[in-house]
Motif scaffolding. Structure first.
Motif, PDB file in Angstrom:
ATOM      1  N   ALA A   1       7.555  -7.623  -6.017  1.00 53.96           N
ATOM      2  CA  ALA A   1       6.779  -6.568  -5.622  1.00 53.96           C
ATOM      3  C   ALA A   1       7.475  -5.126  -5.377  1.00 53.96           C
ATOM      4  CB  ALA A   1       6.268  -7.039  -4.210  1.00 53.96           C
ATOM      5  N   GLU A   2       6.779  -4.082  -5.492  1.00 49.71           N
ATOM      6  CA  GLU A   2       7.248  -2.768  -5.363  1.00 49.71           C
ATOM      7  C   GLU A   2       7.363  -2.461  -4.348  1.00 49.71           C
ATOM      8  OE1 GLU A   2       5.085  -3.865  -7.723  1.00 49.71           O
ATOM      9  OE2 GLU A   2       5.777  -3.280  -9.521  1.00 49.71           O
ATOM     10  N   LYS A   3       6.855  -2.600  -3.244  1.00 50.13           N
ATOM     11  CA  LYS A   3       6.848  -2.613  -1.663  1.00 50.13           C
ATOM     12  C   LYS A   3       6.853  -3.761  -1.045  1.00 50.13           C
ATOM     13  CE  LYS A   3       3.166  -0.761   0.065  1.00 50.13           C
ATOM     14  NZ  LYS A   3       2.097   0.468   0.314  1.00 50.13           N
ATOM     15  N   VAL A   4       7.827  -3.919   0.099  1.00 49.33           N
ATOM     16  CA  VAL A   4       8.152  -5.156   1.068  1.00 49.33           C
ATOM     17  C   VAL A   4       8.116  -4.573   2.185  1.00 49.33           C
ATOM     18  CG1 VAL A   4       9.088  -6.454  -1.087  1.00 49.33           C
ATOM     19  CG2 VAL A   4      10.480  -5.180   0.457  1.00 49.33           C
ATOM     20  N   ALA A   5       7.664  -5.491   3.171  1.00 45.92           N
ATOM     21  CA  ALA A   5       7.869  -5.469   4.660  1.00 45.92           C
ATOM     22  C   ALA A   5       8.107  -6.724   5.277  1.00 45.92           C
ATOM     23  CB  ALA A   5       6.848  -4.687   5.066  1.00 45.92           C
ATOM     24  N   ILE A   6       8.858  -6.695   6.433  1.00 40.85           N
ATOM     25  CA  ILE A   6       8.989  -7.676   7.234  1.00 40.85           C
ATOM     26  C   ILE A   6       8.338  -7.448   8.618  1.00 40.85           C
ATOM     27  CG2 ILE A   6      10.630  -9.484   8.149  1.00 40.85           C
ATOM     28  CD1 ILE A   6      12.408  -8.961   5.702  1.00 40.85           C
TER      29      ILE A   6
ATOM     30  N   GLY B   1       1.673 -17.524 -11.605  1.00 46.51           N
ATOM     31  CA  GLY B   1       2.631 -16.443 -11.977  1.00 46.51           C
ATOM     32  C   GLY B   1       2.190 -15.202 -11.464  1.00 46.51           C
ATOM     33  N   VAL B   2       1.135 -14.951 -10.511  1.00 45.82           N
ATOM     34  CA  VAL B   2       0.774 -14.017  -9.935  1.00 45.82           C
ATOM     35  C   VAL B   2       2.190 -12.758  -9.659  1.00 45.82           C
ATOM     36  CG1 VAL B   2       0.732 -14.550  -7.469  1.00 45.82           C
ATOM     37  CG2 VAL B   2      -0.693 -12.709  -8.120  1.00 45.82           C
ATOM     38  N   ASP B   3       1.613 -11.478  -9.884  1.00 44.94           N
ATOM     39  CA  ASP B   3       2.664 -10.156  -9.831  1.00 44.94           C
ATOM     40  C   ASP B   3       2.345  -9.678  -8.777  1.00 44.94           C
ATOM     41  OD1 ASP B   3       4.638  -8.513 -10.025  1.00 44.94           O
ATOM     42  OD2 ASP B   3       4.103  -7.808 -12.082  1.00 44.94           O
ATOM     43  N   PRO B   4       2.520  -9.464  -7.530  1.00 40.75           N
ATOM     44  CA  PRO B   4       1.934  -8.688  -6.633  1.00 40.75           C
ATOM     45  C   PRO B   4       2.535  -7.251  -6.617  1.00 40.75           C
ATOM     46  CG  PRO B   4       3.560 -10.312  -5.601  1.00 40.75           C
ATOM     47  CD  PRO B   4       3.397 -10.679  -7.051  1.00 40.75           C
ATOM     48  N   ILE B   5       1.387  -6.600  -6.100  1.00 38.02           N
ATOM     49  CA  ILE B   5       2.191  -5.160  -5.920  1.00 38.02           C
ATOM     50  C   ILE B   5       2.986  -5.017  -4.856  1.00 38.02           C
ATOM     51  CG2 ILE B   5       0.163  -4.063  -5.110  1.00 38.02           C
ATOM     52  CD1 ILE B   5       0.420  -1.590  -6.903  1.00 38.02           C
ATOM     53  N   ALA B   6       2.561  -5.528  -3.700  1.00 34.72           N
ATOM     54  CA  ALA B   6       3.398  -5.549  -2.399  1.00 34.72           C
ATOM     55  C   ALA B   6       3.426  -6.751  -1.674  1.00 34.72           C
ATOM     56  CB  ALA B   6       2.746  -4.418  -1.530  1.00 34.72           C
ATOM     57  N   ALA B   7       4.366  -6.719  -0.793  1.00 35.56           N
ATOM     58  CA  ALA B   7       4.439  -8.252  -0.141  1.00 35.56           C
ATOM     59  C   ALA B   7       4.917  -7.846   1.195  1.00 35.56           C
ATOM     60  CB  ALA B   7       5.486  -9.023  -0.694  1.00 35.56           C
ATOM     61  N   CYS B   8       4.406  -8.666   2.198  1.00 36.12           N
ATOM     62  CA  CYS B   8       4.798  -8.569   3.567  1.00 36.12           C
ATOM     63  C   CYS B   8       4.652  -9.987   4.453  1.00 36.12           C
ATOM     64  CB  CYS B   8       3.637  -7.578   4.353  1.00 36.12           C
ATOM     65  SG  CYS B   8       4.018  -7.541   6.030  1.00 36.12           S
ATOM     66  N   VAL B   9       5.766 -10.441   5.149  1.00 33.56           N
ATOM     67  CA  VAL B   9       5.932 -11.683   5.558  1.00 33.56           C
ATOM     68  C   VAL B   9       6.125 -11.430   7.076  1.00 33.56           C
ATOM     69  CG1 VAL B   9       6.798 -12.705   3.516  1.00 33.56           C
ATOM     70  CG2 VAL B   9       8.490 -11.801   5.444  1.00 33.56           C
TER      71      VAL B   9
ATOM     72  N   GLY C   1      15.174  -4.359   8.887  1.00 33.38           N
ATOM     73  CA  GLY C   1      14.912  -5.138   7.621  1.00 33.38           C
ATOM     74  C   GLY C   1      15.197  -6.371   7.368  1.00 33.38           C
ATOM     75  N   ARG C   2      15.689  -7.031   8.641  1.00 33.20           N
ATOM     76  CA  ARG C   2      16.459  -8.506   8.347  1.00 33.20           C
ATOM     77  C   ARG C   2      15.891  -9.175   9.601  1.00 33.20           C
ATOM     78  NH1 ARG C   2      20.933 -10.540   5.815  1.00 33.20           N
ATOM     79  NH2 ARG C   2      21.882 -12.391   6.745  1.00 33.20           N
ATOM     80  N   ALA C   3      15.483 -10.409   9.176  1.00 32.62           N
ATOM     81  CA  ALA C   3      14.704 -11.350  10.395  1.00 32.62           C
ATOM     82  C   ALA C   3      15.558 -12.791  10.435  1.00 32.62           C
ATOM     83  CB  ALA C   3      13.435 -11.730   9.861  1.00 32.62           C
ATOM     84  N   THR C   4      15.681 -13.136  11.504  1.00 34.11           N
ATOM     85  CA  THR C   4      16.480 -14.363  11.660  1.00 34.11           C
ATOM     86  C   THR C   4      15.225 -15.221  12.495  1.00 34.11           C
ATOM     87  OG1 THR C   4      18.512 -13.327  11.872  1.00 34.11           O
ATOM     88  CG2 THR C   4      18.354 -15.454  12.902  1.00 34.11           C
ATOM     89  N   MET C   5      15.019 -16.539  11.867  1.00 31.02           N
ATOM     90  CA  MET C   5      14.051 -17.386  12.527  1.00 31.02           C
ATOM     91  C   MET C   5      14.753 -17.889  13.784  1.00 31.02           C
ATOM     92  SD  MET C   5      11.588 -17.230  10.408  1.00 31.02           S
ATOM     93  CE  MET C   5      10.694 -18.850  10.929  1.00 31.02           C
ATOM     94  N   THR C   6      13.830 -17.726  14.911  1.00 31.31           N
ATOM     95  CA  THR C   6      13.980 -18.275  16.191  1.00 31.31           C
ATOM     96  C   THR C   6      14.174 -19.915  16.145  1.00 31.31           C
ATOM     97  OG1 THR C   6      13.098 -16.626  17.350  1.00 31.31           O
ATOM     98  CG2 THR C   6      13.566 -18.325  18.743  1.00 31.31           C
TER      99      THR C   6
ATOM    100  N   LEU D   1      13.926 -22.008  13.292  1.00 34.09           N
ATOM    101  CA  LEU D   1      14.505 -22.466  11.934  1.00 34.09           C
ATOM    102  C   LEU D   1      15.541 -21.778  11.603  1.00 34.09           C
ATOM    103  CD1 LEU D   1      12.776 -24.123   9.577  1.00 34.09           C
ATOM    104  CD2 LEU D   1      11.785 -22.018   8.812  1.00 34.09           C
ATOM    105  N   ASP D   2      16.146 -22.643  10.651  1.00 37.55           N
ATOM    106  CA  ASP D   2      17.707 -21.975  10.144  1.00 37.55           C
ATOM    107  C   ASP D   2      17.301 -21.265   8.878  1.00 37.55           C
ATOM    108  OD1 ASP D   2      20.158 -21.404  10.022  1.00 37.55           O
ATOM    109  OD2 ASP D   2      20.768 -23.266   9.070  1.00 37.55           O
ATOM    110  N   TRP D   3      16.586 -20.334   8.935  1.00 44.72           N
ATOM    111  CA  TRP D   3      16.444 -19.400   7.822  1.00 44.72           C
ATOM    112  C   TRP D   3      16.606 -17.817   8.138  1.00 44.72           C
ATOM    113  CZ3 TRP D   3      10.971 -20.600   5.162  1.00 44.72           C
ATOM    114  CH2 TRP D   3      11.015 -21.793   4.835  1.00 44.72           C
ATOM    115  N   THR D   4      17.193 -17.080   7.305  1.00 44.62           N
ATOM    116  CA  THR D   4      17.460 -15.627   7.520  1.00 44.62           C
ATOM    117  C   THR D   4      16.794 -15.094   6.377  1.00 44.62           C
ATOM    118  OG1 THR D   4      19.366 -15.968   8.655  1.00 44.62           O
ATOM    119  CG2 THR D   4      19.087 -13.611   7.701  1.00 44.62           C
ATOM    120  N   ILE D   5      16.025 -14.001   6.570  1.00 43.69           N
ATOM    121  CA  ILE D   5      15.246 -13.382   5.637  1.00 43.69           C
ATOM    122  C   ILE D   5      15.441 -11.748   5.781  1.00 43.69           C
ATOM    123  CG2 ILE D   5      12.561 -12.872   4.813  1.00 43.69           C
ATOM    124  CD1 ILE D   5      12.044 -15.591   6.672  1.00 43.69           C
ATOM    125  N   ASP D   6      15.431 -11.048   4.558  1.00 41.23           N
ATOM    126  CA  ASP D   6      15.747  -9.740   4.405  1.00 41.23           C
ATOM    127  C   ASP D   6      14.773  -9.182   3.177  1.00 41.23           C
ATOM    128  OD1 ASP D   6      17.071 -10.001   1.955  1.00 41.23           O
ATOM    129  OD2 ASP D   6      18.949 -10.357   2.819  1.00 41.23           O
TER     130      ASP D   6
END
Length: 322
Positions: free
Chosen positions: A97-102, A58-66, A75-80, A82-87
């Motif tokens: 997380a308080e701060k996120v990046a893609i 159950g880790v609670d990270p302060i920031a996250a980047c994928v 700020g929105r990614a479409t997998m080339t 793989l049929d996933w969309t990420i924002d």
């Protein structure tokens, strides 16, 4: 064992086949927190990250980047592949997380340069010494193909995204024209990625079978294994064809970007080919630029042999955002 709240960053590298997730303390990846998940077992990234957080007590990270194998826009990614969309909203909801990046995955590799153990950098073609702010180029060869230039400016590092794998394959001779015609059936036109990827190596092998009127198929891992033990001459021929085209494409990209700080090949296929690049003709194809052949010696070429470099780059990017 639990982790302290709001202390570590969560970083993830989302490829076409697997997603790697880890915690980072600043730029340092915590090795014992690295986990790998098969994408086919999950409907989307949010469920992967939810599983990871549960797996890490159950880790609670302060920031996250994928880092994502696909284009990122606003700020929105479409997998080339793989049929996933990420924002960012999905990422924030999944991680709290308080701060996120893609990032695009090649952008993450670019942010990792300078933070990778030198033992994990293999030099293929040496080059002259360059200043610390010289432009660099990261070229990813794995499930797909892509490239990203890296610029170190006064206010920080910029790694610009691209989709270089979907540009047209170069053609230098009649055989390569026939190869382009052969692979164009995959997506309607002959893209770089149709040859310079794991699946592309398999297509090169199949093409040579057609050329020899002896059609056979082989998986990429079996082609590479046959290159090691010499059990299949066609596998060696396919790897040589792959290597020469890789050299041509990397040379073209180098003339476009002028990476006097070096070209860095990344990805699973690049790592598999690393021991073979020199004797399969990479250097000759890279430098085969007519009157610019001598100029090509300005660009060193290396292979990143750190499977987790994109995680390091994601962590470094979060540090730079502070």
């Amino acid at each position: 064992m639990g982790h302290p709240d709001n202390t570590y960053s969560l970083v993830a590298d989302i490829g076409g086949t697997n997603t790697r997730v880890a915690l980072a303390d600043g730029r340092r990846i915590l090795d014992d927190t690295i986990r790998r998940y098969r994408n086919s077992e999950f409907p989307g990234l949010e469920s992967v990250l939810t599983r990871y957080i549960a797996d890490e007590s159950g880790v609670d990270p302060i920031a996250a980047c994928v880092a994502v194998a696909g284009p990122v826009r606003d700020g929105r990614a479409t997998m080339t592949n793989l049929d996933w969309t990420i924002d960012k909203d999905t990422l924030a909801r999944a991680t709290k997380a308080e701060k996120v990046a893609i990032l695009n995955d090649l952008q993450a590799q670019g942010h990792a340069l300078g933070h990778i153990d030198t033992a994990n950098i293999r030099t293929v073609l040496p080059g002259p010494d360059a200043g610390p702010n010289a432009a660099k180029l990261v070229v990813g060869v794995g499930t797909g193909f892509n490239a990203a230039p890296v610029y170190d400016l006064e206010h920080g590092r910029i790694v610009t995204p691209s989709e270089s794998g979907h540009a047209n394959l170069p053609i230098r001779n009649e055989m390569e024209l026939r190869l382009c015609q052969f692979v164009s059936t995959a997506h309607g036109f002959p893209a770089v990625e149709d040859v310079l990827s794991g699946r592309g190596l398999e297509r090169a092998y199949a093409f040579l079978g057609q050329e020899a009127n002896d059609p056979r198929e082989a998986a990429a891992k079996d082609i590479m294994a046959a290159c090691e033990d010499g059990s299949d001459p066609r596998a060696v021929e396919a790897a040589q064809l792959f290597t020469r085209i890789l050299g041509t494409v990397c040379g073209n990209l180098s003339l476009i970007q002028l990476p006097f700080g070096g070209v860095y090949l990344a990805g699973g296929v690049a790592r598999a080919f690393a021991p073979h690049l020199n004797h399969f003709g990479f250097g000759e194809a890279f430098r085969d630029k007519g009157r610019f052949a001598g100029f090509m010696s300005n660009f060193a070429v290396h292979v990143i042999e750190d499977d987790y470099a994109a995680l390091t780059g994601s962590a470094a990017h979060l540090v730079a955002l502070n």
